[in-house]
Design a protein around this motif. Structure first.
Motif, short mmCIF file in Angstrom:
data_model
loop_
_atom_site.label_atom_id
_atom_site.label_comp_id
_atom_site.label_asym_id
_atom_site.label_seq_id
_atom_site.Cartn_x
_atom_site.Cartn_y
_atom_site.Cartn_z
N PRO A 91 48.94 52.38 54.39
CA PRO A 91 48.07 52.51 53.22
C PRO A 91 48.70 52.00 51.93
N TRP A 92 50.03 52.14 51.81
CA TRP A 92 50.70 51.64 50.61
C TRP A 92 50.63 50.11 50.55
N ARG A 93 50.71 49.47 51.72
CA ARG A 93 50.65 48.00 51.73
C ARG A 93 49.20 47.52 51.52
N LEU A 94 48.25 48.17 52.20
CA LEU A 94 46.85 47.76 52.06
C LEU A 94 46.33 47.97 50.64
N ALA A 235 42.46 73.31 54.39
CA ALA A 235 43.84 72.90 54.64
C ALA A 235 44.04 71.43 54.33
N ILE A 236 42.95 70.67 54.29
CA ILE A 236 43.03 69.24 53.93
C ILE A 236 42.82 69.06 52.44
N VAL A 237 41.73 69.60 51.91
CA VAL A 237 41.42 69.49 50.48
C VAL A 237 40.92 70.84 50.00
N SER A 238 41.54 71.36 48.96
CA SER A 238 41.08 72.63 48.39
C SER A 238 41.12 72.51 46.87
N PRO A 239 40.02 72.87 46.18
CA PRO A 239 38.76 73.36 46.75
C PRO A 239 38.02 72.27 47.50
N LEU A 240 37.08 72.68 48.33
CA LEU A 240 36.34 71.73 49.14
C LEU A 240 35.59 70.74 48.26
N LEU A 253 39.30 61.63 53.46
CA LEU A 253 40.04 60.48 53.98
C LEU A 253 41.20 60.10 53.07
N ARG A 254 41.01 60.25 51.76
CA ARG A 254 42.12 59.97 50.85
C ARG A 254 43.31 60.87 51.16
N ARG A 255 43.02 62.15 51.41
CA ARG A 255 44.10 63.08 51.66
C ARG A 255 44.69 62.89 53.07
N LEU A 256 43.86 62.59 54.04
CA LEU A 256 44.33 62.47 55.42
C LEU A 256 45.07 61.17 55.68
#
Length: 734
Positions: A91-94, A235-240, A253-256
């Protein structure tokens, strides 16, 4: 400068691999005599500029904004740029090669430093600013990933591999690589001229689509409709995240996977394309995959493409992916799985041909495993299931019927929301839940109308007062809660009143309604009394998020409660903690010392019903009469028929013995209701207290009807009391 436009350079390597040294050597080689050297943009230099020290790891967004601004300015002025950073993750390269919009076309060249890890660790010790060894090892491992390591497919015109530690001077090596670069790029570009491009030819667009599909397979509609899903999403994004489906998917997707995959506008297009291709349909789709149009030129030029960048490959692989998403366990015992899948899709245009089993295996390996559609190291003979959508439409209708019964007849407060969601999802998929009548139903039903209970009751189903959900969450998270038992509710002599501080264990449907199984909070003691109480008699006053206990403690309490319920044959566990611990913790051999034997004898008609219910009470504590001489009824050899029948001429010849907890014999209402239901068909013999209670109930029933009329020898019976009044049936008319 190449004929195709400006050429910029991305350095790739773990910390202390020699990137800054290479950048200094490369910069003057990228411009002609008399021209200024190429611009080196170093993230460490930007950190030092912004935060005063390159070691300060401030917000990346600040660094990234300055990096992008200076890169755009240099490209606008036609100045070649070298970006000096680790770029260890895809992701850093893309983010630079494909996601970043630039004012002019750019041809990106990647310089991948294959410096051995041991050398990186050694060079790190010579640096003024040391990088933690764990960070170096982690980023080196990311670069070594066989699926997600640097490649031309990421949008590079070329990726040049170097081992700086193998060269005393870098300038001659770099000059030689630069001299060969034009021919190398030309050859690669010529090889790709036959590729049929489509809307997902770029790796960034393709991976965003794959990650979106994987996310939706785990969380359909990204809806947090139950406590477990809420916890997983938080657990992925809080708050939802809020917004439409694309907005929520972008945040997740940004967080994952990385910022570059979180373009909400692009995800809306992806969602629409997936729907048109039948990926969201419940029924299998056999229409061919339609390619998305090639977008307007953006980003760099002469960048490489992934294998799925070629339209025929993309169509066959996504035809396969759609098939396994919709029919995840499609396989035939004894057959070759790739061959079976090819045969299952043979009618779909663009799918695999009969002789392409090897291609299918390779595509499965490169698609399902790396992108999470199949568990890594799983045996491929298990199939390629996602763990969702595992049932056919008829079976889904059956499940809908079971949930509907639980929500309706059993009044399950949690099933109400589940039924609404299930009904909606089935209709989305074109499955009508009413297509056929249910094949099973429940005769039992809850006596509690959830719409008529107190508004703050645990049994209430009105929107905004779903306390049952809060109890479920407390059970899952092992929280202590504070309940109130309504003083106006029906109660037994040992029923608790007022405020209760408890550990909720399970929700149980028993005979007529839903009950909460809980353990009282015994301060300074390891165990508390196990109790049950009906939900409509309870209100949740507080869920204590800071008071939680371990998984082990919760599991032990649930297991202890389960043993007590099993021994009791019902949901009443008494009011004596000592008795509970003596039974729940005892071995099977010593447990008999704490049980009380209930013995009663039956008439034939009553015994016929009783002997069929071998599991009403623990079968290991149940003993039935053997048959009388001449009896022809059948019994299983393993059924507990071991007692000798009563002597000949006894009106109740069939004895029954049950070993029960003392609290069950003393006060259990279900046991008494069961025995009383047989009226004179049973005669209690032991214990004496229960026999006397049984007789007293019979007398009380007779007393409710007044004195019994006795026939007189001289004539008709005399009426000593007014006759019983029979009220007309108000439901009858006329």
């Amino acid at each position: 400068m190449p004929e195709t436009g400006l050429r910029c350079h991305l350095l790739i390597g773990p910390p202390a691999s020699g990137k800054t040294t290479l950048a200094r050597a490369l910069a003057p080689l990228l411009t002609g005599p008399g021209e200024a050297p190429a611009l080196v943009l170093s993230t460490d230099a930007i950190r030092a500029e912004v935060f005063g020290d390159a070691a300060v790891q401030g917000p990346w967004s600040v660094i990234e904004q300055l990096l992008h601004e200076r890169l755009r300015a240099a490209v606008a002025d036609g100045i070649p740029v070298i970006v000096d950073a680790t770029h260890a993750r895809r992701p850093w390269r893309l983010a630079l090669t494909q996601a970043l919009a630039l004012p002019a076309p750019v041809e990106w060249v990647g310089w991948w430093l294959f410096t051995p890890l041991a050398t990186c660790l050694e060079w790190n010790q010579r640096r003024q600013r040391l990088v933690p060894e764990a960070v170096i090892k982690e980023l080196a491992a990311a670069l070594a990933d066989p699926h997600f390591g640097p490649s031309r497919a990421e949008g590079f015109a070329a990726v040049v591999a170097l081992v700086p530690s193998h060269h005393a001077s870098l300038e001659p090596v770099l000059a030689e690589e630069l001299a060969r670069l034009d021919q190398r790029i030309r050859s690669a570009t010529n090889r790709e001229r036959q590729v049929q491009r489509h809307g997902y030819s770029r790796l960034l667009d393709l991976e965003r689509l794959l990650y979106l599909l994987r996310l939706l397979s785990r969380f359909p509609d990204l809806a947090a409709n139950d406590p477990v899903t809420v916890a997983e999403l938080e657990a992925i994004v809080s708050p939802l995240p809020e917004g439409d489906l694309a907005d929520r998917a972008a945040a997740l997707l940004r967080r994952l996977h990385g910022e570059c995959y979180g373009d909400a506008a692009a995800l809306r297009v992806d969602l629409a394309w997936l729907e048109r291709q039948g990926f969201t349909a419940a029924q299998p789709v056999e229409a061919p995959i339609q390619l998305a149009p090639v977008p307007a030129a953006a980003g760099g030029v002469n960048g490489g493409l992934p294998p799925l960048g070629d339209a025929p490959v993309f169509v066959r692989v996504f035809t396969l992916l759609r098939h396994v998403l919709q029919q995840p366990f499609d396989r035939q015992a004894g057959s070759d799985l790739p061959g079976h899948l090819i045969q299952a899709m043979e009618e779909i245009p663009g799918a695999y041909l009969p002789g392409e089993a090897a291609s299918l295996r390779k595509d499965l390996e490169k698609l399902l495993t790396p992108y999470g559609f199949r568990v890594r190291n799983d045996n491929v003979r298990h199939g390629y299931a996602l763990g969702t959508a595992v049932l056919s439409a008829p079976r889904l209708r059956e499940i809908h019927g079971v949930v509907k019964l639980a929500a309706g007849r059993l009044g399950d407060p949690s099933a109400q929301d589940l039924l609404i969601e299930l009904d909606e999802r089935l209709r989305w998929g074109g499955i009508s839940p009413e297509a056929s009548p249910p094949v099973r139903t429940y005769a039992n039903h809850s006596v509690v109308d959830a719409a008529l209970v107190r508004l703050d009751s645990l049994a209430a189903d009105r929107h905004g007062y779903r306390q049952a959900e809060a109890i479920e969450t407390a059970i899952l998270e092992h929280r202590r809660v504070v309940l109130e038992r309504y003083s106006s509710g029906a109660s037994f002599p040992d029923s608790p009143v007022g405020e209760l501080r408890v550990w909720p264990l399970q929700l149980i449907f028993h005979t007529i309604g839903w009950y909460l199984l809980y353990e009282e909070d015994a301060v300074a003691h390891p165990h508390g009394l196990i109790r049950t109480e009906r939900l409509d008699r309870l209100a949740l006053r507080r869920s204590e998020s800071r008071n939680r206990r371990s998984d082990e403690a919760h599991q032990q309490a649930v297991e202890r409660a389960g043993r007590l319920l099993h021994l009791s044959g019902g949901i009443y566990c008494g009011d004596d903690l000592g008795e509970q611990l003596a039974l729940a913790g005892a071995s099977a051999k010593t447990r008999t010392r704490h049980l009380v034997t209930l013995r009663f004898s039956c008439q034939g008609w009553a015994f016929a019903f009783i002997r069929e219910g071998v599991l009403r009470f623990p079968i290991e504590h149940t003993r039935f009469s053997r048959p009388l001489p001449g009896d022809s009824w059948w019994r299983h050899p393993k059924a507990p028929h071991g007692l000798e029948p009563n002597p000949a001429g006894d009106s109740h010849p069939y004895p029954v013995e049950l070993d029960l907890p003392p609290w069950t014999v003393r006060r259990d209402a279900d046991l008494r209701t069961w025995l009383l239901g047989f009226a004179g068909g049973v005669r209690i013999e032991a214990p004496a207290a229960l026999r006397e209670e049984h007789q007293a109930k019979a007398h009380a029933i007779l007393d409710a009807y007044g004195p019994v009329e006795v026939a007189s020898p001289a004539g008709p019976p005399e009426e000593t009391e007014p006759p019983v009044r029979f009220f007309p049936n108000r439901l009858r008319r006329g």
